[in-house]
Write a protein that holds these residues in place. Structure first.
Motif, mmCIF file in Angstrom:
data_model
loop_
_atom_site.group_PDB
_atom_site.id
_atom_site.type_symbol
_atom_site.label_atom_id
_atom_site.label_comp_id
_atom_site.label_asym_id
_atom_site.label_seq_id
_atom_site.Cartn_x
_atom_site.Cartn_y
_atom_site.Cartn_z
ATOM 1 N N GLY A 7 0.869 -1.076 -0.134
ATOM 2 C CA GLY A 7 -0.015 0.037 -0.019
ATOM 3 C C GLY A 7 0.817 1.441 -0.240
ATOM 4 O O GLY A 7 0.138 2.308 -0.045
ATOM 5 N N GLY A 8 2.074 1.103 0.042
ATOM 6 C CA GLY A 8 2.955 2.362 0.074
ATOM 7 C C GLY A 8 3.074 2.937 -1.302
ATOM 8 O O GLY A 8 2.411 2.509 -2.167
ATOM 9 N N GLY A 9 3.506 4.223 -1.615
ATOM 10 C CA GLY A 9 3.478 5.066 -2.745
ATOM 11 C C GLY A 9 4.169 6.205 -2.443
ATOM 12 O O GLY A 9 4.632 6.629 -1.453
ATOM 13 N N LEU A 10 3.943 7.133 -3.486
ATOM 14 C CA LEU A 10 4.069 8.524 -3.425
ATOM 15 C C LEU A 10 2.851 9.360 -3.370
ATOM 16 O O LEU A 10 1.967 9.071 -4.055
ATOM 17 N N VAL A 11 2.979 10.190 -2.456
ATOM 18 C CA VAL A 11 1.836 11.074 -2.111
ATOM 19 C C VAL A 11 2.272 12.561 -1.833
ATOM 20 O O VAL A 11 3.319 12.552 -1.294
ATOM 21 N N GLN A 12 1.289 13.522 -2.133
ATOM 22 C CA GLN A 12 1.967 14.722 -1.745
ATOM 23 C C GLN A 12 1.274 15.214 -0.370
ATOM 24 O O GLN A 12 0.480 14.232 0.349
ATOM 25 N N ALA A 13 2.293 16.195 0.177
ATOM 26 C CA ALA A 13 1.884 16.404 1.683
ATOM 27 C C ALA A 13 0.430 16.971 1.820
ATOM 28 O O ALA A 13 -0.080 17.544 0.686
ATOM 29 N N GLY A 15 -1.941 14.415 1.799
ATOM 30 C CA GLY A 15 -2.659 13.462 1.036
ATOM 31 C C GLY A 15 -2.726 12.134 2.204
ATOM 32 O O GLY A 15 -2.557 12.352 3.401
ATOM 33 N N SER A 16 -3.303 11.054 1.744
ATOM 34 C CA SER A 16 -3.606 10.032 2.576
ATOM 35 C C SER A 16 -3.122 8.837 1.842
ATOM 36 O O SER A 16 -3.093 8.720 0.587
ATOM 37 N N LEU A 17 -2.916 7.886 2.611
ATOM 38 C CA LEU A 17 -2.565 6.233 2.041
ATOM 39 C C LEU A 17 -3.220 5.414 3.206
ATOM 40 O O LEU A 17 -3.207 5.756 4.312
ATOM 41 N N ARG A 18 -3.455 4.304 2.677
ATOM 42 C CA ARG A 18 -3.720 3.170 3.706
ATOM 43 C C ARG A 18 -2.763 2.122 3.458
ATOM 44 O O ARG A 18 -2.663 1.347 2.342
ATOM 45 N N LEU A 19 -2.087 1.709 4.357
ATOM 46 C CA LEU A 19 -1.170 0.553 4.306
ATOM 47 C C LEU A 19 -1.932 -0.730 4.603
ATOM 48 O O LEU A 19 -2.769 -0.680 5.626
ATOM 49 N N SER A 20 -1.416 -1.778 4.169
ATOM 50 C CA SER A 20 -2.198 -3.104 4.600
ATOM 51 C C SER A 20 -1.066 -4.083 4.771
ATOM 52 O O SER A 20 -0.067 -3.940 4.556
ATOM 53 N N GLY A 116 8.284 -4.790 4.725
ATOM 54 C CA GLY A 116 8.306 -3.164 4.419
ATOM 55 C C GLY A 116 7.665 -2.814 3.330
ATOM 56 O O GLY A 116 7.817 -3.352 2.052
ATOM 57 N N THR A 117 7.090 -1.434 3.375
ATOM 58 C CA THR A 117 6.593 -0.667 2.248
ATOM 59 C C THR A 117 7.010 0.504 2.209
ATOM 60 O O THR A 117 6.618 1.215 3.216
ATOM 61 N N GLN A 118 7.304 1.002 1.195
ATOM 62 C CA GLN A 118 7.892 2.508 0.950
ATOM 63 C C GLN A 118 6.657 3.705 0.855
ATOM 64 O O GLN A 118 6.042 3.522 -0.015
ATOM 65 N N VAL A 119 6.943 4.601 1.888
ATOM 66 C CA VAL A 119 6.106 5.776 1.757
ATOM 67 C C VAL A 119 6.815 7.134 1.349
ATOM 68 O O VAL A 119 7.588 7.183 2.337
ATOM 69 N N THR A 120 6.600 7.783 0.459
ATOM 70 C CA THR A 120 7.211 9.097 0.169
ATOM 71 C C THR A 120 6.207 10.069 0.348
ATOM 72 O O THR A 120 5.201 9.982 -0.747
ATOM 73 N N VAL A 121 6.311 10.972 0.850
ATOM 74 C CA VAL A 121 5.536 12.001 0.935
ATOM 75 C C VAL A 121 6.531 13.453 0.158
ATOM 76 O O VAL A 121 7.498 13.944 0.851
ATOM 77 N N SER A 122 5.947 13.735 -0.840
ATOM 78 C CA SER A 122 6.400 15.143 -1.472
ATOM 79 C C SER A 122 5.912 16.522 -0.880
ATOM 80 O O SER A 122 4.674 16.483 -0.456
#
Length: 123
Positions: A7-13, A15-20, A116-122
């Motif tokens: 569920g990780g990914g690239l998202v703007q500040a 924003g939202s993400l849901r990890l599973s 592990g899953t990468q979360v990147t917030v720009s």
């Protein structure tokens, strides 16, 4: 118990993400579940924990009010809903299982870990 985070990914500040985190094995409901994260150049750190039945939760101060940990024992799943994301939330996120619920951040209490899953917030 084997754990697989996604569920990780690239998202703007903002924003939202849901990890599973998908767990294998029939004993999933016997474990408290935690989320940890490791930012670049830093040690892995505690984020949140959830008791076996889901009735108790605890969060690190920096994510309180923004992140929510939950689980579905029927589906062997644990989730981390992350809202109002900030650049400082950028990290690799790990799910982990512990035989006992604790609000201490001691990673040694956790006996099974996902990859592990990468979360990147720009910004």
């Amino acid at each position: 118990v084997q754990l697989q985070a996604s569920g990780g990914g690239l998202v703007q500040a903002g924003g939202s993400l849901r990890l599973s985190c998908a767990a294998s094995g029939r004993t999933f409901s016997s474990y408290s579940m935690g989320w940890f994260r490791q930012a670049p150049g830093k040690e892995r750190a505690f984020v949140a924990v959830l008791s076996r039945g889901g009735g108790s939760t605890y969060y690190v101060d920096s994510v309180k009010g923004r992140f929510t940990i939950s689980r579905d024992n029927a589906k062997n799943m644990v989730y981390l809903q992350m809202n109002s994301l900030k650049p400082e939330d950028t990290a690799v996120y790990y799910c982990a299982a512990s035989p006992a619920y604790s609000e201490k951040h001691d990673q040694g209490r956790y006996v099974f870990w996902g990859q592990g899953t990468q979360v990147t917030v720009s910004s």
